[in-house]
Design an enzyme around this catalytic site. Structure first.
Site, PDB file in Angstrom:
ATOM      1  N   TYR A  79      30.077  12.427   3.916  1.00 41.20           N
ATOM      2  CA  TYR A  79      31.194  12.905   3.507  1.00 41.20           C
ATOM      3  C   TYR A  79      32.385  12.402   2.697  1.00 41.20           C
ATOM      4  CZ  TYR A  79      29.503  16.384   6.691  1.00 41.20           C
ATOM      5  OH  TYR A  79      28.761  17.421   7.853  1.00 41.20           O
ATOM      6  N   LYS A  96      20.018   7.750  13.133  1.00 36.51           N
ATOM      7  CA  LYS A  96      18.604   8.013  12.541  1.00 36.51           C
ATOM      8  C   LYS A  96      18.318   6.557  11.958  1.00 36.51           C
ATOM      9  CE  LYS A  96      15.067  10.770  11.225  1.00 36.51           C
ATOM     10  NZ  LYS A  96      14.416  11.308  12.488  1.00 36.51           N
ATOM     11  N   ASP A 107      17.368  13.143  16.250  1.00 39.38           N
ATOM     12  CA  ASP A 107      16.635  14.497  16.387  1.00 39.38           C
ATOM     13  C   ASP A 107      16.256  14.790  17.998  1.00 39.38           C
ATOM     14  OD1 ASP A 107      15.339  12.080  15.469  1.00 39.38           O
ATOM     15  OD2 ASP A 107      13.556  13.232  14.947  1.00 39.38           O
ATOM     16  N   ASP A 165      28.697  16.638  13.040  1.00 40.64           N
ATOM     17  CA  ASP A 165      29.104  17.776  12.603  1.00 40.64           C
ATOM     18  C   ASP A 165      28.028  18.964  12.817  1.00 40.64           C
ATOM     19  OD1 ASP A 165      30.132  19.895  11.113  1.00 40.64           O
ATOM     20  OD2 ASP A 165      29.500  19.168   8.938  1.00 40.64           O
ATOM     21  N   ASP A 168      28.650  21.388  16.614  1.00 45.35           N
ATOM     22  CA  ASP A 168      28.361  22.898  16.618  1.00 45.35           C
ATOM     23  C   ASP A 168      27.404  23.208  17.515  1.00 45.35           C
ATOM     24  OD1 ASP A 168      30.392  23.235  14.595  1.00 45.35           O
ATOM     25  OD2 ASP A 168      29.222  24.928  13.974  1.00 45.35           O
TER      26      ASP A 168
END
Ligand code: NAP
Length: 493
Positions: free
Chosen positions: A141, A188, A221, A245, A249
């Protein structure tokens, strides 16, 4: 590292706390007004300075979407309650939300979710109650993007030790303040050993200072998988910006959707409280939306301001309305049957002072917001050495032809072409793999002279390549404390 007891709060002469309120766009003003009327009824000792940001500001031609008097107000009050902001199509290049978060270095994005009475989901009865702590200013970002060739785009993923330390420490401090026993760190790091790996390593270091909290790393994941399968195993989940992010959600979806998902953007100096949801323009002005996410963001703000009693009174009133189930908004029971936003708001006000029957509000203690020096922080290794250069080259040739050109161009220089990669996979010398090619190669050069290559050696290398080839980007290959500060290409030995 220092600790922050007082949070730069601006008090008026009568002892109330001054905050900046940005009503925002679409459903924002309805959500914010509903929230302010509940705060007022609960006698929250707050004074508001209303300021603009978002669509109306972009339309006035202010490209950031955040006018100077809003920035000035935030700089003074240090605490913001805001509605969602839109970037209208055709105006502004950057989001006004991201601008506000980044201008005030609100490095921690805190997104709690919990099960609510009478808000039925496939997870009802499982006791979901967790907080995603998302790093809020670094990672992808940063928005540092370049077209490397007309057909190849690149964005820079920057993760710093300083940023990772702040967010990891914040997650543990939050666990302490909320009496939570476990913090997961989702990264990750198995693939991005340097960037995502930095957060993992720093998290594991910081965890040692919080022995009462169980610390666990989880690959992101699998975190997504586990959140869907068994969300009740999570209490606090700290993660990098992009992962956070997406995961936050997902977690909003576990408890009844965006209408119930609050958030706080917290930095050393400034804190911005807002719903996770956007401006939902189709519902704007219809008095049908669920204002709970903004209300809960305001409850988070009250706790940040250490107004714990007022926060609990409001949360209890909300729980009572939900338990009673008489006034539930359209997102919960369907818009043909849902209560008006104004009815729901009045119902909450009517329950102030009551206690819910079964649901309980968690007990909170003041949070110590980690503060690292704003000065530039440098990590100093005991040794460092330059060993070569990666040069990114635009070429429509096959790897064999390109390698021959390069070797010819650098024949007289103390560098060896070690390999060419395309999109991260070695394509010269051939590996036997089958790789799609584009006109974007990385040529890895190792220094063959004695000692270290100087910048003059690197410039000579680039000069030699420039005679025949188009390069667009370089990276020095460095070793820190004897360990390579660069990764191998896929297939590189
Ligand atoms: P959105 O505004 O969050 O709306 C998506 C859907 O979520 C709505 O259509 C509605 O679902 C539901 N929803 C959201 N808030 C609700 C509420 N309070 N009560 C009931 N239902 C609610 O997302 P979007 O449509 O992608 O974005 C619209 C604009 O908001 C965009 O300009 C975007 O950039 C901006 N945005 C701003 C922020 C921010 O300021 N922090 C965050 C996200 C998006 P149903 O359609 O299923 O009823």
């Amino acid at each position: 590292m220092s600790e922050q007891g007082d949070k730069h709060i601006h008090r008026t002469a009568d002892g109330r706390i001054l905050i900046t309120v940005i009503p925002g766009d679409g459903i924002g003003p309805e959500c914010v007004e509903a929230t302010l009327s509940i705060l007022e009824a609960a006698k929250a000792p707050l004074v508001y300075e209303r300021r603009e940001a978002g669509a109306s500001v972009f339309r006035k031609g202010i490209e950031s979407g955040v006018p100077e008097d809003t920035i000035e107000s935030v700089r003074r009050t240090r605490v913001v309650l805001k509605g969602p902001l839109e970037t209208p199509v055709g105006f502004g290049e950057k989001s006004a939300n991201v601008t506000l978060r980044k201008l005030f270095e609100t490095y921690a994005n805190v997104r709690p979710v919990r099960e609510w009475p009478n808000v039925r989901t496939p997870y009802s009865g499982r006791g979901v109650d967790l907080v995603v702590v998302r790093e809020n200013v670094e990672d992808l970002y940063g928005g540092v993007e370049h077209m490397q060739t007309p057909g190849v785009a690149q964005t820079l993923k920057l993760i710093t030790r300083k940023g990772s330390e702040k967010i990891a420490r914040f997650a543990f401090e939050l666990a302490r303040a909320e009496g939570r026993k476990r913090v997961h760190c989702a990264t990750k790091a198995n693939i991005m050993k340097f960037t995502e790996g930095t957060l993992k390593r720093v998290f594991e270091e910081v965890a040692r200072e919080y022995p009462e909290v169980e610390a666990q790393h989880i690959i992101v994941d699998n975190a997504a998988h586990q959140l869907v399968k068994k969300p009740e195993q999570f209490e606090v989940l700290v993660t990098t910006n992009m992962n956070g992010d997406i995961l936050s959600d997902l977690t909003s979806g576990l408890i009844g959707g965006l209408g119930f998902a609050p958030s706080a953007n917290i930095g050393a100096e400034v804190a911005i409280f807002e719903a996770v949801h956007g401006s939902a323009p189709k519902y704007a002005g219809k008095d049908v939306i669920n204002p709970t996410a903004v209300l809960l963001s305001a409850v988070m703000m009250l706790r940040y301001l250490e107004l714990f009693e007022t926060a609990e009174r409001i949360e209890n009133a909300l729980l009572c309305v939900l338990e009673e189930g008489k006034y539930l908004t359209g997102d919960v029971v369907g818009y043909d049957r849902g209560a008006k936003t104004s009815e729901y708001t009045r119902a909450i006000i009517g329950k102030l002072g009551e206690r819910p029957k079964s649901a309980i509000a968690r007990q909170y203690r003041p949070i110590r917001v980690p503060v690292l020096s704003p000065d530039p922080v440098a990590v100093r290794p005991s040794s460092r050495r330059q060993v070569g250069l990666d040069v990114f080259i635009e070429s429509g040739n096959t790897p064999e032809i390109l390698a021959a050109h390069i070797q010819n161009a650098i024949a007289a220089l103390p560098f060896r072409l070690k390999m060419l990669s395309c999109r991260g996979t070695q394509v010269w010398p051939a590996t036997g793999g089958i790789t799609d090619l584009v006109d974007h190669y990385r040529a890895r050069f190792l220094y063959t002279g004695t000692g270290e290559p100087s910048d003059a050696d690197f410039l000579a290398l680039l000069g030699a390549l420039s005679t025949e080839l188009r390069w667009m980007h370089v990276e020095k290959l460095q070793e820190f404390d004897g360990a390579p500060g660069f990764t191998k290409a896929q297939g590189e030995n």
